[in-house]
Design a protein around this motif. Sequence first.
Motif: not given
Length: 239
Positions: A194-211
């Motif tokens: 997806l052209g994303m850094k590992l930290e960004t992928v993990s952070r986005t997964f966490s964001k979706f989960s929190e929401e």
Amino acid sequence: MTPDAIKVACSNCNLRELCMPVGFDLADLARLDEVVATRRKIKQGQTLFNSGEVFTSLYAIRTGFFKTSVSTEDGREQVTGFQMAGEIMGLDGIVNDHHSCNAIALEDAEVCVMPFSNIEDLSREFPVLQRHVHKIMSREIVRENSVMLLLGNMRAEERLAAFLLNLVQRLHARGFSKSEFVLRMTREEIGSYLGMKLETVSRTFSKFSEEGVIEVKQRYVRILDPDALQKIFNPQPCI
């Protein structure tokens, strides 16, 4: 492999409608079995074919999950796609008779080996087979265009939402749940694709989960609010 075994592998395969043309009668299907030369088992982590290798066959994935990748000039791996049961691999080799990417099993897998010479011979006899191969090629072009759109115009949240929606749609077409699945690829491989850094992928997964959009437990993902995920991928324009 005996002819009977090949017949079980193709004519009576429950994935036939995903990777072979429809509308054939029993006699045509018996001839279509000639496309498949053998089956091949690939262990997790092993390569099905490598970049630069001479192209001889297409591969229909019977079971398992694969990733395709290329190596950048500085030696890094760039993931170019993820493939699952019922999909065809090896099309990259048609253009210049050599594969242009690596295909690696993400889990133990089995493929049906289809020598391209067999496909060409039978395509002359069955135009529907030739159209089907063209359809597969066209689908690959559309997929690549979609990836370019992901990498060019979308925010991180939109990219990951599109990826998850596409993945669950493809899995559902194969009889799996339309809301929960196990990721066969790592977060790092998703980021590379997806052209994303590992930290960004993990952070986005966490964001979706929190929401409350998804539930994530390591590689297990459950989509709790598909409408919200769809809105993230395709936000409504402001009026």
